[in-house]
Design a protein around this motif. Structure first.
Motif, short mmCIF file in Angstrom:
data_model
loop_
_atom_site.label_atom_id
_atom_site.label_comp_id
_atom_site.label_asym_id
_atom_site.label_seq_id
_atom_site.Cartn_x
_atom_site.Cartn_y
_atom_site.Cartn_z
N LYS A 166 6.60 17.74 -17.20
CA LYS A 166 6.31 17.86 -15.77
C LYS A 166 7.30 17.00 -15.00
CE LYS A 166 1.34 18.80 -16.16
NZ LYS A 166 -0.02 18.35 -15.78
N ARG A 167 7.74 17.49 -13.84
CA ARG A 167 8.72 16.75 -13.05
C ARG A 167 8.52 17.04 -11.57
NH1 ARG A 167 14.18 20.40 -14.26
NH2 ARG A 167 13.26 22.38 -13.64
N GLY A 168 9.10 16.17 -10.73
CA GLY A 168 9.06 16.42 -9.29
C GLY A 168 8.58 15.22 -8.50
N PHE A 169 8.92 15.25 -7.21
CA PHE A 169 8.46 14.23 -6.25
C PHE A 169 8.14 14.94 -4.95
CE2 PHE A 169 9.17 11.15 -2.83
CZ PHE A 169 8.37 10.09 -3.26
N ASP A 170 6.93 14.77 -4.45
CA ASP A 170 6.47 15.48 -3.27
C ASP A 170 6.70 14.62 -2.03
OD1 ASP A 170 5.15 16.89 -1.29
OD2 ASP A 170 3.49 17.49 -2.59
N ARG A 171 7.83 14.85 -1.35
CA ARG A 171 8.15 14.05 -0.17
C ARG A 171 7.17 14.31 0.96
NH1 ARG A 171 14.35 12.54 0.99
NH2 ARG A 171 14.97 12.00 -1.12
N ASP A 172 6.76 15.56 1.13
CA ASP A 172 5.79 15.86 2.19
C ASP A 172 4.54 15.03 2.02
OD1 ASP A 172 7.46 17.66 3.34
OD2 ASP A 172 6.42 19.46 2.66
N SER A 173 4.04 15.01 0.80
CA SER A 173 2.83 14.24 0.50
C SER A 173 3.05 12.75 0.78
CB SER A 173 2.44 14.44 -0.96
OG SER A 173 1.35 13.60 -1.31
N SER A 188 2.05 8.02 4.06
CA SER A 188 2.55 6.78 4.65
C SER A 188 1.96 6.56 6.04
CB SER A 188 4.08 6.81 4.74
OG SER A 188 4.53 7.75 5.72
N GLU A 189 1.79 7.66 6.79
CA GLU A 189 1.18 7.55 8.13
C GLU A 189 -0.31 7.24 8.02
OE1 GLU A 189 4.14 10.79 10.32
OE2 GLU A 189 2.06 11.31 9.90
N LYS A 190 -0.98 7.94 7.12
CA LYS A 190 -2.43 7.74 6.97
C LYS A 190 -2.72 6.31 6.53
CE LYS A 190 -6.50 9.75 4.73
NZ LYS A 190 -6.98 10.81 3.80
N THR A 191 -1.89 5.78 5.64
CA THR A 191 -2.08 4.41 5.17
C THR A 191 -1.91 3.41 6.30
OG1 THR A 191 -1.39 4.91 2.90
CG2 THR A 191 -1.13 2.62 3.64
N PHE A 192 -0.88 3.59 7.11
CA PHE A 192 -0.66 2.70 8.26
C PHE A 192 -1.83 2.78 9.23
CE2 PHE A 192 0.86 1.45 12.42
CZ PHE A 192 1.70 0.39 12.17
N ASP A 193 -2.26 4.00 9.53
CA ASP A 193 -3.34 4.20 10.50
C ASP A 193 -4.64 3.56 10.03
OD1 ASP A 193 -1.39 5.62 11.77
OD2 ASP A 193 -2.26 7.59 11.40
N ASN A 194 -4.93 3.69 8.73
CA ASN A 194 -6.16 3.12 8.18
C ASN A 194 -6.10 1.60 8.14
OD1 ASN A 194 -7.30 5.64 7.82
ND2 ASN A 194 -6.69 5.82 5.68
N GLU A 210 0.84 -1.21 0.00
CA GLU A 210 0.00 0.00 0.00
C GLU A 210 0.87 1.25 0.00
OE1 GLU A 210 -3.34 0.03 -0.37
OE2 GLU A 210 -3.02 -2.12 -0.68
N LEU A 211 1.98 1.20 0.73
CA LEU A 211 2.91 2.33 0.79
C LEU A 211 3.46 2.67 -0.58
CD1 LEU A 211 4.67 4.23 2.69
CD2 LEU A 211 6.41 2.43 2.54
N MET A 212 3.75 1.65 -1.39
CA MET A 212 4.31 1.90 -2.72
C MET A 212 3.29 2.52 -3.66
SD MET A 212 7.39 1.38 -2.27
CE MET A 212 8.01 1.57 -3.95
N LYS A 213 2.02 2.37 -3.37
CA LYS A 213 0.99 3.11 -4.12
C LYS A 213 1.10 4.60 -3.78
CE LYS A 213 -2.26 -0.79 -4.15
NZ LYS A 213 -3.60 -1.27 -3.69
N ASP A 214 1.33 4.90 -2.49
CA ASP A 214 1.53 6.29 -2.08
C ASP A 214 2.79 6.86 -2.72
OD1 ASP A 214 -0.70 6.10 -0.37
OD2 ASP A 214 0.54 5.41 1.30
N TYR A 215 3.84 6.04 -2.80
CA TYR A 215 5.10 6.47 -3.40
C TYR A 215 4.88 6.85 -4.87
CZ TYR A 215 9.87 5.89 -5.31
OH TYR A 215 11.07 6.07 -5.96
N ALA A 216 4.21 6.00 -5.61
CA ALA A 216 3.95 6.26 -7.02
C ALA A 216 3.12 7.53 -7.21
CB ALA A 216 3.24 5.06 -7.65
N ALA A 217 2.12 7.70 -6.35
CA ALA A 217 1.23 8.86 -6.47
C ALA A 217 1.91 10.18 -6.13
CB ALA A 217 0.01 8.66 -5.56
#
Length: 341
Positions: free
Chosen positions: A237-244, A249-255, A99-106
């Motif tokens: 378009k380029r970039g990676f949003d580490r904050d996001s 990652s926390e929200k995914t774990f909590d859910n 699930e975390l890697m889905k967040d990573y990709a997004a």
């Protein structure tokens, strides 16, 4: 939750291959039976061999220069409190990783949205951690370690006939210093490389710099969250949003595990501490009674002197000396990963 993203180290001591890193991650399988071993896995596969990981990552580097990282790694360190929420560390952390890697990709900013199917990655669960130089216990034991080393060197000189002294007295002094060191585990002075007690399960993830098709670069090391540039006459378009990514990652774990996260365990709190310590301490003091008590307890377990935090809610301005002491204590805890943020 303490998550780090690291690029491949490229210098004269490291090869272009991922092989050394894979070998390092296999160390925990030494002397274990096949049933006890933890294997590499990815979004859809289990029990992937280290040979396959090396072949797939090393073979997915089209058009990358020697000076460019070929892969990145993510280390996910759940806190002891988070781990207590899990029933089966291996299986549930695998579920979380996918699930975390889905967040990573997004978190990538591209013309076409990036999905987890675009990411070539391999992950591995480990269940041990060892004490490292940044850990509070190692730093506060260092003066004792230095004295013990000097005494041992003196004993060697006496045994070699290059110095005079009473070896028995020196050994007795070493024994006393070993006992006096402030941080002990199982009756022994904590030293670098010593395995940490308790639940220490964590996740290592290796991600190829290139996408699954070996066509596009997907670098989480980008200094841009989201930007656009012209390349060969085309808007890119380029970039990676580490904050996001860190927040997700926390929200995914909590859910996934119905985990109720305290303020001091959040990425937002860590970022606030770094950018505005006074605001961080003010928010801590203003938390509801139960949440504040838990926050102080979690900080206290990390070695922070929480007595300095017992100030009135409306007293925003802390004494400078107290503020600096708190910053030092919490900063060390964050660096060592002992606070789950």
């Amino acid at each position: 939750m303490y998550i780090t993203i690291t690029k491949q180290t490229l210098d004269s001591n490291y090869t272009q291959s991922v092989a050394d890193f894979v070998a390092y991650l296999e160390k925990e399988n030494d002397d274990k039976s096949i049933d006890e071993m933890e294997h590499f896995f990815n979004q859809y596969g289990e029990e992937i061999s280290s040979k396959e990981v090396i072949q797939e990552i090393d073979g997915n580097t089209a058009k990358l220069k020697k000076t460019e990282p070929k892969f990145y790694s993510i280390t996910v360190n759940p806190s002891a409190r988070e781990l207590r929420r899990l029933q089966n560390h291996s299986e549930e952390l695998k579920k979380y990783t996918r699930e975390l890697m889905k967040d990573y990709a997004a978190s990538f900013y591209r013309e076409n949205p990036v999905s987890v199917d675009d990411i070539k990655y391999y992950a591995k669960i480990e269940h041990q951690r060892t004490f490292k130089g940044k850990d509070k216990q190692i730093q506060e034991n260092q003066s004792y370690a230095t004295k013990i080393l000097a005494l041992k060197n003196e004993i060697r000189k006496i045994e070699a006939g290059n110095s005079n002294g009473n070896i028995k007295n020196l050994k007795d002094t070493i024994k006393q210093l070993e006992k006096e060191a402030p941080h002990q585990q199982d009756g022994k002075r904590i030293v670098r490389g010593m395995p940490k007690e308790g639940s220490q399960s964590h996740i290592h993830i290796i991600m190829s710099r290139k996408d699954m098709s070996n066509t596009y670069s997907l670098s989480p090391g980008s200094k841009y969250k989201a930007s656009e540039t012209v390349f060969n006459g085309k808007l890119v378009k380029r970039g990676f949003d580490r904050d996001s990514f860190f927040k997700a990652s926390e929200k995914t774990f909590d859910n996934l595990f119905q985990y109720k996260r305290n303020y001091v365990e959040t990425y937002t709190a860590r970022k606030t501490f770094v950018k505005n310590p006074k605001l961080y301490f003010s928010i801590l003091s203003g938390l509801p009674t139960n949440e504040r008590a838990l926050a102080f307890k979690l900080l206290g377990k990390s070695g922070v002197n929480t007595s300095l935090l017992n100030i009135p809610t409306n007293q925003v301005q802390l004494a400078l000396k107290a503020l600096q002491r708190l910053k030092q204590g919490i900063g060390k805890a964050i660096e060592s990963g002992s606070i789950g943020i």
